[in-house]
Design a protein around this motif. Structure first.
Motif, PDB file in Angstrom:
ATOM      1  N   UNK A   1      -3.834  18.816 -13.531  1.00 38.40           N
ATOM      2  CA  UNK A   1      -3.011  19.807 -12.974  1.00 38.40           C
ATOM      3  C   UNK A   1      -2.093  20.265 -14.130  1.00 38.40           C
ATOM      4  N   UNK A   2      -1.801  19.183 -14.806  1.00 38.90           N
ATOM      5  CA  UNK A   2      -0.573  19.470 -15.835  1.00 38.90           C
ATOM      6  C   UNK A   2      -1.079  19.726 -17.048  1.00 38.90           C
TER       7      UNK A   2
ATOM      8  N   UNK B   1       8.864   5.286 -10.998  1.00 37.56           N
ATOM      9  CA  UNK B   1       9.091   6.492 -10.233  1.00 37.56           C
ATOM     10  C   UNK B   1      10.466   7.361 -10.424  1.00 37.56           C
TER      11      UNK B   1
ATOM     12  N   UNK C   1       4.110  10.832  -5.910  1.00 38.02           N
ATOM     13  CA  UNK C   1       5.083  11.240  -6.769  1.00 38.02           C
ATOM     14  C   UNK C   1       4.307  11.877  -8.010  1.00 38.02           C
ATOM     15  N   UNK C   2       3.381  11.324  -8.681  1.00 35.13           N
ATOM     16  CA  UNK C   2       2.638  11.730  -9.698  1.00 35.13           C
ATOM     17  C   UNK C   2       1.862  13.391  -9.415  1.00 35.13           C
ATOM     18  N   UNK C   3       1.428  13.337  -8.439  1.00 32.58           N
ATOM     19  CA  UNK C   3       0.643  14.571  -7.958  1.00 32.58           C
ATOM     20  C   UNK C   3       1.685  15.623  -7.610  1.00 32.58           C
TER      21      UNK C   3
ATOM     22  N   UNK D   1       6.060  26.311 -14.274  1.00 29.18           N
ATOM     23  CA  UNK D   1       5.533  26.877 -15.491  1.00 29.18           C
ATOM     24  C   UNK D   1       5.106  28.395 -15.262  1.00 29.18           C
TER      25      UNK D   1
ATOM     26  N   UNK E   1      -7.429   1.775  -2.155  1.00 30.73           N
ATOM     27  CA  UNK E   1      -6.200   2.180  -2.953  1.00 30.73           C
ATOM     28  C   UNK E   1      -6.224   2.396  -4.346  1.00 30.73           C
TER      29      UNK E   1
ATOM     30  N   UNK F   1       3.446  16.895 -10.973  1.00 31.93           N
ATOM     31  CA  UNK F   1       2.507  17.815 -11.489  1.00 31.93           C
ATOM     32  C   UNK F   1       2.476  19.161 -10.862  1.00 31.93           C
TER      33      UNK F   1
ATOM     34  N   UNK G   1       1.170   7.580  -6.193  1.00 34.28           N
ATOM     35  CA  UNK G   1       0.545   8.650  -6.447  1.00 34.28           C
ATOM     36  C   UNK G   1       1.026   9.947  -5.894  1.00 34.28           C
TER      37      UNK G   1
ATOM     38  N   UNK H   1      -3.448 -10.707   0.545  1.00 29.90           N
ATOM     39  CA  UNK H   1      -3.899  -9.434  -0.161  1.00 29.90           C
ATOM     40  C   UNK H   1      -5.388  -9.643  -0.396  1.00 29.90           C
TER      41      UNK H   1
ATOM     42  N   UNK I   1      -9.127  -2.344   1.745  1.00 31.74           N
ATOM     43  CA  UNK I   1      -8.109  -1.368   1.551  1.00 31.74           C
ATOM     44  C   UNK I   1      -7.596  -1.334   0.017  1.00 31.74           C
ATOM     45  N   UNK I   2      -7.306  -2.514  -0.498  1.00 32.94           N
ATOM     46  CA  UNK I   2      -6.890  -2.541  -1.759  1.00 32.94           C
ATOM     47  C   UNK I   2      -7.845  -2.169  -2.824  1.00 32.94           C
TER      48      UNK I   2
ATOM     49  N   UNK J   1      -7.953   5.641  -4.908  1.00 32.59           N
ATOM     50  CA  UNK J   1      -7.074   6.828  -4.541  1.00 32.59           C
ATOM     51  C   UNK J   1      -6.022   7.071  -5.785  1.00 32.59           C
ATOM     52  N   UNK J   2      -5.458   5.650  -6.152  1.00 36.24           N
ATOM     53  CA  UNK J   2      -4.750   5.753  -7.455  1.00 36.24           C
ATOM     54  C   UNK J   2      -5.237   6.577  -8.552  1.00 36.24           C
TER      55      UNK J   2
ATOM     56  N   UNK K   1      -5.927  13.650 -11.130  1.00 31.27           N
ATOM     57  CA  UNK K   1      -5.646  15.171 -10.601  1.00 31.27           C
ATOM     58  C   UNK K   1      -4.149  15.598 -11.292  1.00 31.27           C
ATOM     59  N   UNK K   2      -3.360  14.449 -11.348  1.00 32.92           N
ATOM     60  CA  UNK K   2      -2.270  14.925 -12.248  1.00 32.92           C
ATOM     61  C   UNK K   2      -2.387  15.414 -13.632  1.00 32.92           C
TER      62      UNK K   2
ATOM     63  N   UNK L   1       7.966  -0.736  -9.897  1.00 35.19           N
ATOM     64  CA  UNK L   1       7.459   0.575  -9.512  1.00 35.19           C
ATOM     65  C   UNK L   1       8.549   1.514  -9.254  1.00 35.19           C
ATOM     66  N   UNK L   2       9.508   1.257  -8.263  1.00 33.52           N
ATOM     67  CA  UNK L   2      10.480   2.406  -7.920  1.00 33.52           C
ATOM     68  C   UNK L   2      11.365   2.630  -9.083  1.00 33.52           C
TER      69      UNK L   2
ATOM     70  N   UNK M   1       0.979  -1.118  -0.103  1.00 29.46           N
ATOM     71  CA  UNK M   1      -0.019   0.040  -0.056  1.00 29.46           C
ATOM     72  C   UNK M   1       1.063   1.310  -0.015  1.00 29.46           C
TER      73      UNK M   1
ATOM     74  N   UNK N   1      -7.022  -8.203   2.737  1.00 29.72           N
ATOM     75  CA  UNK N   1      -6.937  -7.075   2.735  1.00 29.72           C
ATOM     76  C   UNK N   1      -7.742  -6.423   1.345  1.00 29.72           C
TER      77      UNK N   1
ATOM     78  N   UNK O   1      -5.645  10.050  -8.080  1.00 31.35           N
ATOM     79  CA  UNK O   1      -4.174  10.754  -8.342  1.00 31.35           C
ATOM     80  C   UNK O   1      -4.060  10.736  -9.675  1.00 31.35           C
TER      81      UNK O   1
END
Lengths: 128, 190
Positions: B175-176, B80, A74-76, A86, B161, A79, A72, B150, B157-158, B164-165, B171-172, B75-76, A65, B154, B168
């Motif tokens: 925003x951009x 990322x 790092x994305x926000x 900008x 989440x 941005x 999430x 999982x 919560x999964x 939430x993802x 939202x990204x 992922x990382x 989690x 879980x 996000x």
């Protein structure tokens, strides 16, 4: 394996990330240090999960989690940083001081980045 | 739990093979992390982060958490860091040494981090000096075990989440998104 090894490594990694968050100037590098701190927490979670042999594997589930939330975040965060860059022409945290209390004296607490930066910030604002 | 008693038989002066491997990889990880937060070349910081995160993936493998290790790599290291590199390049980060990579409060940051490190390491050493993890038994975090846990215990919560993802992500994008001048004028007319 002694539990001390992963725990100490996690503590040291966390403090490295803490130093990065406090000392870095570029906003992207601050986000990068936050990633280090999150990873330190992940290592702690995994180590204690393996130690406790939890039936529900709460530590590993929470680690997954945390990784998702970090993605999430790092994305926000990126941005927002791009938006700030900008609009202002800079991603330096030191220069984003519009919400300071003493607006009349913009550089009272920071003698080093003196007037030139403030003028530049205003110019970028005007350009935006 | 399982090994608290057994810890007495294991001294710090006679480390096992896994411990030596963990220690070496940990040193590499910590060194890469320190370089990440101290290097003056901004792109190199992101690349040192790859080394640190890869080292952490190896540590997860040594702790028998296989699934977490591969998720970490995917992922990382996979996304990322790429995102961070894109962020650095889109904000026109200077290539090469930039003398102002660190802000003026560097001594304070060093003091805070040093104090936190001393306090945390001291407490951890004091609390877990004689605690032993048995990593030779069954694998704790294989994909089968993690998947069963999982999606059996879980699930809620999964799913939360995943929402939430998605939020996000949206939202990204919002925003951009670049708003063009005519678009803005249209909105002002309305």
């Amino acid at each position: 394996m002694h539990l001390v090894y992963p725990a100490v490594l996690a503590a040291l990694l966390f403090c490295t990330g803490l130093y990065g968050v406090l000392a870095r100037r570029n906003a992207v590098l601050v986000l990068l240090s936050v990633e280090l701190m999150l990873n330190a927490v992940n290592l702690n979670l995994v180590a204690f999960d393996v130690w406790l042999r939890d039936e529900l594997h709460a530590g590993q589930a929470l680690t997954l989690f945390t990784i998702a939330i970090a993605a999430a975040e790092i994305g926000i965060g990126l941005a927002i940083v791009l938006l700030v860059h900008r609009n202002r022409g800079t991603a330096d945290i030191d220069r984003l001081r519009d919400l300071r209390e003493d607006a009349n004296d913009p550089d009272a607490n920071a003698p080093r980045p003196a007037g030139g930066d403030a003028a530049r910030g205003e110019k970028a604002e005007a350009a935006a | 739990m399982s090994g608290t008693l057994a810890a007495g038989a294991h001294g710090f002066l006679s480390p096992t093979g896994i411990e030596i491997a963990f220690l070496l990889v940990g040193l590499v990880t910590l060194g890469a992390a320190v370089l990440t937060v101290t290097t003056r070349q901004l792109v190199h910081a992101a690349l040192w982060l790859v080394v640190a995160l890869g080292g952490l993936a190896v540590e997860y493998l040594l702790l028998t958490a296989e699934f977490i290790a591969w998720v970490q790599v995917l992922i990382y290291v996979g996304s990322v860091v790429v995102l961070l590199l894109f962020g650095l390049m889109l904000t026109k980060a200077p290539i090469g040494r930039s003398p102002d990579a660190d802000s003026g409060n560097r001594p304070v940051a060093l003091a805070v981090a040093g104090a936190a490190a001393i306090a945390l390491v001291w407490v951890v050493l004091d609390a877990f000096r004689s605690t032993w993890i048995g990593v030779h038994g069954q694998v704790q975090g294989s994909t089968k075990v993690t998947g069963e846990v999982l999606f059996r215990h879980w699930v809620l919560p999964f799913e939360a989440l995943s929402v939430l993802l998605l939020a996000a992500l949206v939202g990204a994008i919002v925003l951009s998104r670049k708003r063009r001048a005519d678009e803005r004028a249209d909105e002002e007319e309305r």
